[in-house]
Design a protein around this motif. Structure first.
Motif, PDB file in Angstrom:
ATOM      1  N   LEU A  66       3.838   2.430 -26.252  1.00 58.50           N
ATOM      2  CA  LEU A  66       4.484   2.469 -24.939  1.00 58.50           C
ATOM      3  C   LEU A  66       5.435   1.285 -24.804  1.00 58.50           C
ATOM      4  O   LEU A  66       5.067   0.140 -25.097  1.00 58.50           O
ATOM      5  N   MET A  67       6.664   1.547 -24.373  1.00 59.20           N
ATOM      6  CA  MET A  67       7.646   0.494 -24.124  1.00 59.20           C
ATOM      7  C   MET A  67       8.179   0.615 -22.706  1.00 59.20           C
ATOM      8  O   MET A  67       8.313   1.720 -22.173  1.00 59.20           O
ATOM      9  N   ALA A  68       8.461  -0.533 -22.087  1.00 59.04           N
ATOM     10  CA  ALA A  68       9.000  -0.568 -20.730  1.00 59.04           C
ATOM     11  C   ALA A  68      10.524  -0.633 -20.780  1.00 59.04           C
ATOM     12  O   ALA A  68      11.107  -1.130 -21.745  1.00 59.04           O
ATOM     13  N   ARG A  69      11.138  -0.167 -19.730  1.00 60.65           N
ATOM     14  CA  ARG A  69      12.592  -0.322 -19.585  1.00 60.65           C
ATOM     15  C   ARG A  69      12.834  -1.296 -18.432  1.00 60.65           C
ATOM     16  O   ARG A  69      12.802  -0.923 -17.261  1.00 60.65           O
ATOM     17  N   GLY A  70      13.015  -2.557 -18.810  1.00 55.90           N
ATOM     18  CA  GLY A  70      13.236  -3.610 -17.822  1.00 55.90           C
ATOM     19  C   GLY A  70      12.006  -4.469 -17.619  1.00 55.90           C
ATOM     20  O   GLY A  70      10.871  -4.050 -17.858  1.00 55.90           O
ATOM     21  N   ALA A  71      12.247  -5.716 -17.154  1.00 62.19           N
ATOM     22  CA  ALA A  71      11.174  -6.704 -17.033  1.00 62.19           C
ATOM     23  C   ALA A  71      10.141  -6.330 -15.976  1.00 62.19           C
ATOM     24  O   ALA A  71       8.944  -6.579 -16.160  1.00 62.19           O
ATOM     25  N   ALA A  72      10.574  -5.740 -14.860  1.00 60.78           N
ATOM     26  CA  ALA A  72       9.620  -5.381 -13.806  1.00 60.78           C
ATOM     27  C   ALA A  72       8.632  -4.330 -14.302  1.00 60.78           C
ATOM     28  O   ALA A  72       7.423  -4.426 -14.055  1.00 60.78           O
ATOM     29  N   MET A  73       9.119  -3.336 -15.031  1.00 58.76           N
ATOM     30  CA  MET A  73       8.235  -2.307 -15.565  1.00 58.76           C
ATOM     31  C   MET A  73       7.353  -2.884 -16.671  1.00 58.76           C
ATOM     32  O   MET A  73       6.182  -2.501 -16.805  1.00 58.76           O
ATOM     33  N   GLN A  74       7.880  -3.817 -17.438  1.00 60.32           N
ATOM     34  CA  GLN A  74       7.068  -4.471 -18.468  1.00 60.32           C
ATOM     35  C   GLN A  74       5.882  -5.195 -17.834  1.00 60.32           C
ATOM     36  O   GLN A  74       4.758  -5.121 -18.337  1.00 60.32           O
ATOM     37  N   ARG A  75       6.118  -5.875 -16.710  1.00 63.93           N
ATOM     38  CA  ARG A  75       5.020  -6.568 -16.022  1.00 63.93           C
ATOM     39  C   ARG A  75       3.993  -5.566 -15.496  1.00 63.93           C
ATOM     40  O   ARG A  75       2.781  -5.779 -15.613  1.00 63.93           O
ATOM     41  N   ALA A  76       4.471  -4.482 -14.904  1.00 62.65           N
ATOM     42  CA  ALA A  76       3.558  -3.486 -14.329  1.00 62.65           C
ATOM     43  C   ALA A  76       2.706  -2.827 -15.416  1.00 62.65           C
ATOM     44  O   ALA A  76       1.490  -2.669 -15.257  1.00 62.65           O
ATOM     45  N   LEU A  77       3.313  -2.464 -16.509  1.00 64.32           N
ATOM     46  CA  LEU A  77       2.561  -1.842 -17.598  1.00 64.32           C
ATOM     47  C   LEU A  77       1.658  -2.847 -18.293  1.00 64.32           C
ATOM     48  O   LEU A  77       0.537  -2.528 -18.692  1.00 64.32           O
ATOM     49  N   GLY A  78       2.129  -4.092 -18.422  1.00 67.15           N
ATOM     50  CA  GLY A  78       1.292  -5.140 -18.998  1.00 67.15           C
ATOM     51  C   GLY A  78       0.046  -5.369 -18.158  1.00 67.15           C
ATOM     52  O   GLY A  78      -1.055  -5.569 -18.697  1.00 67.15           O
ATOM     53  N   ASP A  79       0.200  -5.327 -16.833  1.00 70.56           N
ATOM     54  CA  ASP A  79      -0.961  -5.471 -15.941  1.00 70.56           C
ATOM     55  C   ASP A  79      -1.939  -4.315 -16.125  1.00 70.56           C
ATOM     56  O   ASP A  79      -3.164  -4.504 -16.073  1.00 70.56           O
ATOM     57  N   ALA A  80      -1.402  -3.107 -16.344  1.00 70.34           N
ATOM     58  CA  ALA A  80      -2.272  -1.948 -16.550  1.00 70.34           C
ATOM     59  C   ALA A  80      -3.114  -2.116 -17.812  1.00 70.34           C
ATOM     60  O   ALA A  80      -4.313  -1.813 -17.817  1.00 70.34           O
ATOM     61  N   PHE A  81      -2.514  -2.626 -18.869  1.00 77.23           N
ATOM     62  CA  PHE A  81      -3.279  -2.890 -20.094  1.00 77.23           C
ATOM     63  C   PHE A  81      -4.295  -3.999 -19.851  1.00 77.23           C
ATOM     64  O   PHE A  81      -5.454  -3.895 -20.275  1.00 77.23           O
ATOM     65  N   ALA A  82      -3.868  -5.068 -19.183  1.00 79.81           N
ATOM     66  CA  ALA A  82      -4.766  -6.198 -18.941  1.00 79.81           C
ATOM     67  C   ALA A  82      -5.958  -5.792 -18.081  1.00 79.81           C
ATOM     68  O   ALA A  82      -7.077  -6.296 -18.277  1.00 79.81           O
ATOM     69  N   ASN A  83      -5.739  -4.876 -17.150  1.00 80.74           N
ATOM     70  CA  ASN A  83      -6.806  -4.417 -16.265  1.00 80.74           C
ATOM     71  C   ASN A  83      -7.594  -3.251 -16.863  1.00 80.74           C
ATOM     72  O   ASN A  83      -8.475  -2.695 -16.189  1.00 80.74           O
ATOM     73  N   ARG A  84      -7.281  -2.873 -18.083  1.00 83.68           N
ATOM     74  CA  ARG A  84      -8.005  -1.843 -18.842  1.00 83.68           C
ATOM     75  C   ARG A  84      -8.005  -0.492 -18.141  1.00 83.68           C
ATOM     76  O   ARG A  84      -9.026   0.210 -18.107  1.00 83.68           O
TER      77      ARG A  84
END
Length: 233
Positions: A66-84
């Protein structure tokens, strides 16, 4: 410049994110040295300049990224992974016969870097909590040689987690050049580990998305089928 349409296996594209199917042998991000600059993220950025890495697969592992398009989406998706809250499932073929059951089993073994042997990891009580669910689909034995097709769900995201956890219970993944014996390495032309499912809530649309990918070693599984002593449940 190479034709990126030929170099990228696109599974999903929208204005916010991408899902790509990474081949075995390709890095997710650039490594050290000029010969390690070709990678999934570099290829993606040639086609989508705003593409950013959210998570990684080992170079030897194939499957969904999974890759994000833009920094805001990268943060949101990164949080989803971090929160399992991202569903991840892998398929592997491992050495030895594992019990085929309907229920899932759990490997709960903390992991840490094996510093004298970097980049290898090891099970250690002082390591970070690491949990993997597994379920054997089918098993084959031919004389002294046995193999098992297994589903894996990492509940944590440690480096080399699936490879080390399976090794720790006596079932290294076939073709594993880092953790397998010479015999285990010789039994497959590549690491037989594939990220086959990703599921998550789209941060922008709130739609539940689920993606699946068949491993490119599926023909090998079919070739094993005549030997499988236990049918897939």
């Amino acid at each position: 410049m190479p034709d990126t349409d030929l170099l990228i296996d696109l599974v999903h594209e929208d204005a916010h994110l991408l899902v790509l199917n990474k081949p075995a042998g390709l890095l997710c991000v650039p490594g050290r040295g000029e010969d390690k600059q070709d990678c999934l993220s570099a290829r993606a950025m040639q086609r989508w300049p705003d593409a950013l890495i959210v998570h990684r697969l080992d170079m030897a592992t194939s499957g969904l990224v999974l890759m994000a398009r833009g920094a805001a989406m990268q943060r949101a998706l990164g949080d989803a992974f971090a929160n399992r809250v991202v569903h991840k499932r892998y398929e592997a073929v491992v050495d030895g016969a594992m019990p085929v059951r309907d229920e899932w089993s759990v490997i709960d073994a903390p992991l840490m870097a094996d510093w004298p042997r970097r980049p290898l990891q090891k099970v250690d009580p002082a390591g970070k909590p690491s949990v993997t669910r597994w379920r054997a689909l089918s098993s084959t034995a031919d004389g002294e040689t046995a193999a098992t097709h297994v589903l894996l769900e990492p509940l944590t995201g440690r480096s080399h987690q699936l490879r080390v956890h399976l090794l720790s219970i006596g079932h290294p993944i076939l073709g594993d050049a880092l953790y397998g014996s010479a015999e285990v390495q010789a039994r497959a032309p590549r690491l037989l580990l594939h990220a086959s499912e990703l599921g998550f809530v789209h941060p922008a649309t709130q739609q539940m998305l689920r993606f699946q990918s068949q491993p490119d070693f599926a023909p090998l599984l079919l070739s094993f089928s005549s030997l499988f002593s236990t049918a897939r449940p």
